[in-house]
Structure formats: C-alpha cells, structure tokens
Motif scaffolding. Structure first.
Motif, PDB file in Angstrom:
ATOM      1  N   LYS A 253       0.795  -1.346   0.188  1.00 53.03           N
ATOM      2  CA  LYS A 253      -0.204   0.081  -0.039  1.00 53.03           C
ATOM      3  C   LYS A 253       0.790   1.373  -0.067  1.00 53.03           C
ATOM      4  CE  LYS A 253      -3.753   2.310   2.543  1.00 53.03           C
ATOM      5  NZ  LYS A 253      -3.076   3.541   2.849  1.00 53.03           N
ATOM      6  N   ARG A 254       1.875   1.295   0.923  1.00 53.67           N
ATOM      7  CA  ARG A 254       2.785   2.393   0.732  1.00 53.67           C
ATOM      8  C   ARG A 254       3.604   2.813  -0.376  1.00 53.67           C
ATOM      9  NH1 ARG A 254       3.698   0.444   6.080  1.00 53.67           N
ATOM     10  NH2 ARG A 254       5.717  -0.720   5.240  1.00 53.67           N
ATOM     11  N   TYR A 255       4.011   1.497  -0.985  1.00 49.93           N
ATOM     12  CA  TYR A 255       4.744   1.583  -2.103  1.00 49.93           C
ATOM     13  C   TYR A 255       4.009   1.991  -3.367  1.00 49.93           C
ATOM     14  CZ  TYR A 255       7.161  -0.095  -6.401  1.00 49.93           C
ATOM     15  OH  TYR A 255       7.735  -0.041  -7.835  1.00 49.93           O
ATOM     16  N   ARG A 256       2.701   1.699  -3.492  1.00 49.00           N
ATOM     17  CA  ARG A 256       1.800   2.551  -4.208  1.00 49.00           C
ATOM     18  C   ARG A 256       1.413   4.007  -4.149  1.00 49.00           C
ATOM     19  NH1 ARG A 256      -1.071  -3.392  -3.843  1.00 49.00           N
ATOM     20  NH2 ARG A 256      -0.118  -4.706  -5.597  1.00 49.00           N
ATOM     21  N   GLU A 257       1.749   4.245  -2.804  1.00 52.39           N
ATOM     22  CA  GLU A 257       1.380   5.480  -2.341  1.00 52.39           C
ATOM     23  C   GLU A 257       2.670   6.577  -2.745  1.00 52.39           C
ATOM     24  OE1 GLU A 257      -0.029   5.331   1.288  1.00 52.39           O
ATOM     25  OE2 GLU A 257      -2.217   4.974   0.572  1.00 52.39           O
ATOM     26  N   GLY A 258       3.841   5.664  -3.081  1.00 55.31           N
ATOM     27  CA  GLY A 258       5.205   6.384  -3.101  1.00 55.31           C
ATOM     28  C   GLY A 258       5.924   6.511  -1.997  1.00 55.31           C
ATOM     29  N   ILE A 259       5.488   5.812  -0.956  1.00 53.80           N
ATOM     30  CA  ILE A 259       6.183   5.840   0.415  1.00 53.80           C
ATOM     31  C   ILE A 259       7.097   4.605   0.664  1.00 53.80           C
ATOM     32  CG2 ILE A 259       5.821   6.007   2.962  1.00 53.80           C
ATOM     33  CD1 ILE A 259       2.792   7.105   2.582  1.00 53.80           C
ATOM     34  N   SER A 260       8.469   5.028   0.825  1.00 54.60           N
ATOM     35  CA  SER A 260       9.385   3.814   1.168  1.00 54.60           C
ATOM     36  C   SER A 260      10.009   3.906   2.498  1.00 54.60           C
ATOM     37  CB  SER A 260      10.507   3.901   0.259  1.00 54.60           C
ATOM     38  OG  SER A 260      11.375   2.714   0.236  1.00 54.60           O
ATOM     39  N   LEU A 261       9.981   3.155   3.565  1.00 53.85           N
ATOM     40  CA  LEU A 261      10.574   3.372   4.975  1.00 53.85           C
ATOM     41  C   LEU A 261      11.974   2.967   4.622  1.00 53.85           C
ATOM     42  CD1 LEU A 261       7.742   1.887   7.078  1.00 53.85           C
ATOM     43  CD2 LEU A 261       8.090   4.187   6.318  1.00 53.85           C
ATOM     44  N   GLN A 262      12.825   3.785   5.431  1.00 54.65           N
ATOM     45  CA  GLN A 262      14.125   3.293   5.481  1.00 54.65           C
ATOM     46  C   GLN A 262      14.329   2.454   6.678  1.00 54.65           C
ATOM     47  OE1 GLN A 262      16.851   6.680   6.302  1.00 54.65           O
ATOM     48  NE2 GLN A 262      18.582   5.199   6.066  1.00 54.65           N
ATOM     49  N   ASN A 263      15.245   1.403   6.779  1.00 53.08           N
ATOM     50  CA  ASN A 263      15.516   0.587   7.819  1.00 53.08           C
ATOM     51  C   ASN A 263      16.657   1.010   8.364  1.00 53.08           C
ATOM     52  OD1 ASN A 263      15.994  -1.536   9.426  1.00 53.08           O
ATOM     53  ND2 ASN A 263      15.030  -2.970   8.199  1.00 53.08           N
ATOM     54  N   VAL A 264      16.769   1.772   9.363  1.00 50.03           N
ATOM     55  CA  VAL A 264      18.064   2.258   9.915  1.00 50.03           C
ATOM     56  C   VAL A 264      18.816   1.153  10.620  1.00 50.03           C
ATOM     57  CG1 VAL A 264      17.048   4.598  10.436  1.00 50.03           C
ATOM     58  CG2 VAL A 264      16.826   2.632  12.299  1.00 50.03           C
ATOM     59  N   LEU A 265      18.288   0.171  10.836  1.00 48.64           N
ATOM     60  CA  LEU A 265      19.122  -0.993  11.198  1.00 48.64           C
ATOM     61  C   LEU A 265      19.439  -2.118  10.133  1.00 48.64           C
ATOM     62  CD1 LEU A 265      17.519  -1.630  14.762  1.00 48.64           C
ATOM     63  CD2 LEU A 265      19.593  -0.511  14.270  1.00 48.64           C
ATOM     64  N   LEU A 266      19.343  -1.953   8.930  1.00 50.98           N
ATOM     65  CA  LEU A 266      19.515  -2.836   8.004  1.00 50.98           C
ATOM     66  C   LEU A 266      20.834  -3.359   8.226  1.00 50.98           C
ATOM     67  CD1 LEU A 266      18.538  -4.273   5.304  1.00 50.98           C
ATOM     68  CD2 LEU A 266      19.614  -2.240   4.087  1.00 50.98           C
ATOM     69  N   LEU A 267      22.099  -2.730   8.202  1.00 54.57           N
ATOM     70  CA  LEU A 267      23.177  -3.422   8.238  1.00 54.57           C
ATOM     71  C   LEU A 267      23.408  -4.295   9.627  1.00 54.57           C
ATOM     72  CD1 LEU A 267      25.419  -0.189   7.055  1.00 54.57           C
ATOM     73  CD2 LEU A 267      24.989  -2.516   5.801  1.00 54.57           C
ATOM     74  N   ASP A 268      22.815  -3.739  10.601  1.00 52.87           N
ATOM     75  CA  ASP A 268      23.086  -4.563  11.737  1.00 52.87           C
ATOM     76  C   ASP A 268      22.051  -6.053  11.509  1.00 52.87           C
ATOM     77  OD1 ASP A 268      24.461  -2.672  13.691  1.00 52.87           O
ATOM     78  OD2 ASP A 268      22.897  -1.542  12.917  1.00 52.87           O
ATOM     79  N   ILE A 269      20.876  -5.850  11.092  1.00 56.54           N
ATOM     80  CA  ILE A 269      20.187  -7.088  10.769  1.00 56.54           C
ATOM     81  C   ILE A 269      21.089  -7.944   9.744  1.00 56.54           C
ATOM     82  CG2 ILE A 269      17.838  -7.805   9.704  1.00 56.54           C
ATOM     83  CD1 ILE A 269      16.711  -5.222  10.573  1.00 56.54           C
ATOM     84  N   GLN A 270      21.589  -7.570   8.746  1.00 54.10           N
ATOM     85  CA  GLN A 270      22.359  -8.438   7.726  1.00 54.10           C
ATOM     86  C   GLN A 270      23.372  -9.097   8.535  1.00 54.10           C
ATOM     87  OE1 GLN A 270      23.547  -5.337   4.885  1.00 54.10           O
ATOM     88  NE2 GLN A 270      21.938  -5.961   3.759  1.00 54.10           N
ATOM     89  N   ARG A 271      23.944  -8.522   9.703  1.00 52.26           N
ATOM     90  CA  ARG A 271      25.042  -9.082  10.259  1.00 52.26           C
ATOM     91  C   ARG A 271      24.707 -10.083  11.297  1.00 52.26           C
ATOM     92  NH1 ARG A 271      26.920  -3.049  11.472  1.00 52.26           N
ATOM     93  NH2 ARG A 271      28.579  -2.796   9.473  1.00 52.26           N
ATOM     94  N   LEU A 272      23.344  -9.580  12.069  1.00 52.58           N
ATOM     95  CA  LEU A 272      23.189 -10.654  13.037  1.00 52.58           C
ATOM     96  C   LEU A 272      22.140 -11.680  12.811  1.00 52.58           C
ATOM     97  CD1 LEU A 272      22.009  -7.852  15.837  1.00 52.58           C
ATOM     98  CD2 LEU A 272      24.051  -9.459  16.142  1.00 52.58           C
ATOM     99  N   TYR A 273      21.561 -11.460  11.667  1.00 54.13           N
ATOM    100  CA  TYR A 273      20.359 -12.414  11.325  1.00 54.13           C
ATOM    101  C   TYR A 273      20.461 -12.642   9.745  1.00 54.13           C
ATOM    102  CZ  TYR A 273      18.453 -10.746  15.585  1.00 54.13           C
ATOM    103  OH  TYR A 273      18.390 -10.353  16.950  1.00 54.13           O
ATOM    104  N   LYS A 274      21.803 -13.273   9.466  1.00 50.67           N
ATOM    105  CA  LYS A 274      22.161 -13.632   7.993  1.00 50.67           C
ATOM    106  C   LYS A 274      21.265 -14.550   7.461  1.00 50.67           C
ATOM    107  CE  LYS A 274      27.290 -12.781   8.423  1.00 50.67           C
ATOM    108  NZ  LYS A 274      28.424 -13.335   8.009  1.00 50.67           N
TER     109      LYS A 274
END
Length: 285
Positions: free
Chosen positions: A106-127
């Motif tokens: 729904k957000r995508y179709r409204e042109g809204i994209s949320l930034q995941n500020v913990l993306l790098l940490d999630i990639q490291r912790l939960y590969k």
C-alpha cells in the motif's frame, strides 16, 4: 474438529478435538458448511491458535482485514521455508507477515518507502533470516510486479526471527538497536581501525552482543563477580577497557542499565581480540 461459525468461504471459527477454539483457513473450507459440521480436513491450509498476547477475536479481525491473495502468498512462502530449512515458526508469522506485506505494498503504491535504519545490523546478526527476506522480495516481484528495496528484506527478516520457536517474540528490533549502539561506540573509539566483519573474531563478538542484549531484555543478567580476574583484564587491556567504560556510560544513559564487572570483563576481551586483528585505515591493503 467442529465448525462453530462461518467467517467467509475460506475461514471458519471452530473447536478442535481438545475443545480449543481456533480459526481454520483453507480454500473453500467455509463454502456450504454449517454450524456443527465436521471441518473438511482435506481443505485445511492453516490453523490459527491464539498466542499469549492475542485472542481469537483479534485473529479473526486480522484475517478478515487482509486480502486472501496476501494471506495465501505468505502461507505458501513460509511453508516453503519451513520445509526447505527444517525450521519451526510460531503461527503468528502468517498474520504479522501478511499484515506487513499489505501495508508495504500500500505504501509503495502511494510512493512511500520506509528506511530501515538497522539494515546493516540485521544483515550481520540475522544472516539466514535476511536471506529469506531477500528471497521473499524476489517472490513478491514475481507475484505482484513490485520491486521492493533491500530495507524491506530487513523488516521481513525480523518477522522470521520473532516467529522462530524458542525466541523471545518481538525482541529482535530491540536487540539489533542495542547491538548497533555498542558497535557504533566501538567504531568511534577505534576510528583509526578497520574491523574485518567476516572474521570469526568479529562474528563471535556480534554473537556475544546479541546474547548480552537478549539477557538484558529478559532481565536474566547474572553477576558472578571475580574482582581479581576483572582487575587483571582491565589493567592488561587498558585501551579496550577504556572503550568498555564508554559502553558502560552509554548503556547507563540510554537504557538505564549498569553493566556488571563480569560483563565488562568479557566485553573487554572481545574488543581487545578484534582490535588485535583489525587493520589500520592508513595502512596499505
């Protein structure tokens, strides 16, 4: 299992053989069914049991508010992961991930994209879980014609982490935030060093931080103080201990928690080990 109430053609409110109230999902499972009928087991796709923080009314409202295409997509994908990886998930993932998918598209179709500020940490912790998130994004692109950003793979990963059996539900984002705060403190302190994030030493460090955060959140931290060993480590590894003192202050200020000497000692050892195997930023590769 007996039908108690028909919710729609694909959902029924029922009681299982043990007398527990459940909601059963399945293609056409409610079509022409009546109260008191035996549920057609050949049509059962998913059975929803209420969790500690839920009741059947909440589950019912969730299921009726989410389009069947999202529920079916998530069920197929999660079941495929379970079969392929040999893992178990709490049934709440079918609801939480379907709701997330609906909101995201729904957000995508409204042109809204949320930034995941913990993306790098999630990639490291939960590969492993992040890989599943990436796989789900690929399937979303095929099924819905939408190319979602990598941030969403991180959000999806946390749904898997929270739903894995024996995990503390809902803690993954908090754990990632605590780990991120500690790692940032270390990196700022050792601003002249490159840490090899793929090394065994660094992975052990992240694992230590992850379980430290889990214990903190569940109030399971214990202090078996060995003052002599603490003094030895803090004096022998003075620079690493200086970093840990900053972490102590950060945890106290941001989380209202005072680390024990034992926790500080083990953290000092991990930081010292990684610093010894790091590379100076001004050195040649």
């Amino acid at each position: 299992m007996k039908v108690v109430k028909i919710l729609n053609n694909n959902l029924v409110f029922a009681k299982d053989d043990a007398g527990r109230e459940v909601i059963v999902k399945g293609l056409g499972i409610g079509f022409h069914a009546n109260r008191g009928d035996t549920v057609d087991e050949s049509r059962i796709g998913q059975i929803f049991y209420p969790q500690a923080s839920q009741n059947l009314q909440q589950i019912q409202e969730f299921l009726l508010s989410i389009p069947a295409e999202y529920l079916n997509f998530v069920q197929d994908f999660v079941d495929e992961v379970k079969a392929r990886e040999g893992v178990s998930f709490n049934s709440s993932i079918y609801l939480s991930l379907s709701d997330h998918l609906q909101g995201t598209l729904k957000r995508y179709r409204e042109g809204i994209s949320l930034q995941n500020v913990l993306l790098l940490d999630i990639q490291r912790l939960y590969k492993k879980e992040y890989t599943w998130g990436e796989q789900m994004l690929a399937e979303v692109a095929k099924a819905f014609g939408v190319q979602l950003p990598p941030d969403e793979a991180g959000f999806i990963a946390l749904h898997f982490v929270n739903a894995e059996e024996n995990q503390g539900g809902g803690d993954s984002y908090k754990i990632a935030a605590i780990v991120s705060d500690i790692v940032k403190t270390v990196r700022d302190y050792y601003s002249d060093l490159w840490f090899d994030e793929n090394s065994l030493y660094y992975q052990r460090f992240l694992t230590h931080l992850k379980y430290f955060a889990q214990r903190y959140l569940h109030k399971e931290l214990q202090a078996n103080e060995d003052d002599g060993l603490f003094q030895l480590v803090s004096q022998q590894y003075r620079q690493a201990y200086g970093c840990v003192k900053l972490i102590f202050l950060m945890m106290e200020e941001r989380y209202g928690y005072q680390m024990s000497k034992e926790e500080m000692m083990y953290l000092t050892i991990h930081i010292q080990t990684n610093a010894e195997h790091a590379r100076r930023k001004d050195s040649q590769a």
